[in-house]
Design a protein around this motif. Sequence first.
Motif, short mmCIF file in Angstrom:
data_model
loop_
_atom_site.label_atom_id
_atom_site.label_comp_id
_atom_site.label_asym_id
_atom_site.label_seq_id
_atom_site.Cartn_x
_atom_site.Cartn_y
_atom_site.Cartn_z
N LYS A 192 -5.53 -0.33 1.92
CA LYS A 192 -7.13 -0.76 1.95
C LYS A 192 -8.67 0.00 2.10
CE LYS A 192 -9.51 -5.24 3.26
NZ LYS A 192 -9.85 -6.36 4.52
N ASN A 193 -8.16 1.27 1.85
CA ASN A 193 -9.20 1.84 2.50
C ASN A 193 -9.13 3.12 3.77
OD1 ASN A 193 -12.02 3.92 2.55
ND2 ASN A 193 -12.88 2.25 3.37
N ASN A 194 -7.87 3.53 3.62
CA ASN A 194 -7.31 4.43 4.53
C ASN A 194 -7.46 5.98 4.28
OD1 ASN A 194 -6.34 3.13 6.39
ND2 ASN A 194 -5.04 1.94 4.49
N ARG A 195 -7.43 6.97 4.93
CA ARG A 195 -7.68 8.45 4.59
C ARG A 195 -6.86 9.43 5.84
NH1 ARG A 195 -11.73 9.90 6.97
NH2 ARG A 195 -12.83 8.22 7.56
N TYR A 231 -2.49 -2.19 -3.39
CA TYR A 231 -3.12 -1.57 -3.62
C TYR A 231 -3.33 -0.20 -3.91
CZ TYR A 231 -5.22 -3.72 0.66
OH TYR A 231 -5.58 -5.43 0.99
N ALA A 232 -4.09 0.45 -5.20
CA ALA A 232 -3.77 1.74 -5.00
C ALA A 232 -4.01 2.74 -4.35
CB ALA A 232 -5.21 2.57 -6.30
N SER A 272 0.91 -1.66 0.48
CA SER A 272 0.24 0.06 -0.21
C SER A 272 1.26 1.44 0.07
CB SER A 272 -0.61 -0.08 1.06
OG SER A 272 -0.54 0.46 2.55
N ASP A 273 2.03 1.63 -1.05
CA ASP A 273 2.81 2.48 -0.91
C ASP A 273 1.79 3.78 -0.92
OD1 ASP A 273 4.99 -0.11 -3.08
OD2 ASP A 273 4.55 0.77 -1.03
N HIS A 274 2.21 4.67 -0.77
CA HIS A 274 1.64 6.33 -1.13
C HIS A 274 2.56 7.19 -1.06
CE1 HIS A 274 1.02 4.80 2.69
NE2 HIS A 274 0.78 5.96 2.95
N GLY A 290 -12.39 3.78 0.07
CA GLY A 290 -12.03 2.85 -1.69
C GLY A 290 -12.48 2.15 -1.50
N SER A 291 -12.48 1.23 -2.12
CA SER A 291 -12.52 -0.82 -2.71
C SER A 291 -11.64 -1.15 -3.36
CB SER A 291 -13.40 -0.36 -3.17
OG SER A 291 -14.76 -0.06 -4.12
#
Lengths: 123, 109
Positions: free
Chosen positions: B50-53, B31-32, A107-109, B63-64
């Motif tokens: 996974k679905n983090n803000r 994940y995107a 989960s890179d960002h 997100g999904s």
Amino acid sequence: QVQLVESGGGLVKPGGSLRLSCAASGFTFSDYYMSWIRQAPGKGLEWVSYISSSSSYTNYADSVKGRFTISRDNAKNSLYLQMNSLRAEDTAVYYCARVIVVVVAGSDHFDYWGQGTLVTVSS
Amino acid sequence: SSELTQDPAVSVALGQTVRITCQGDSLRSYYASWYQQKPGQAPVLVIYGKNNRPSGIPDRFSGSSSGNTASLTITGAQAEDEADYYCNSRDSSGNLHWVFGGGTKLTVL
């Protein structure tokens, strides 16, 4: 608060060189991977390069490999991008960004971005 | 390398729900993350993992992911959500090499 401030952009002729800088503050710069991302006028985002926290690892987009070199000076809290053999298609706003690499979860960002510096390659 | 594909433009009525999608082989493994960009401004991270803000991002953003498709959903779109949205993930090679989608222009009617 985290701040990233790019500088060094400008007008350069095709074949020329330019060195971009990014001054970081508000966090422990030496703990983080950093990256350059660019955006051509009216176009989307393109990842350019990254460097690991201790400069041990780097990687580049195919479009710049062999022409651009990323580096950092942790003592100066600064990131650099040396751009050589510049082409018209390198014209873009160049952003520096902090990278969070999460190896296991994938989960890179890019969690913080600078405001960018414009590079124009034109004769 | 790999590619991420987004619809160029999507519209939504004020207060309604909109889903912006991103397709690519790399999304089967990674994940995107999603970025919002308003005119003349730098991109801002809105969703990761996974679905983090990140702190400060409204909870109407979520997100999904399923198979090779990642989605960004805005529940109750506001006028200030009108922007370009970009997805991003690591390249499917597994190396630290990232790709962005082409971006989706969201219009709030």
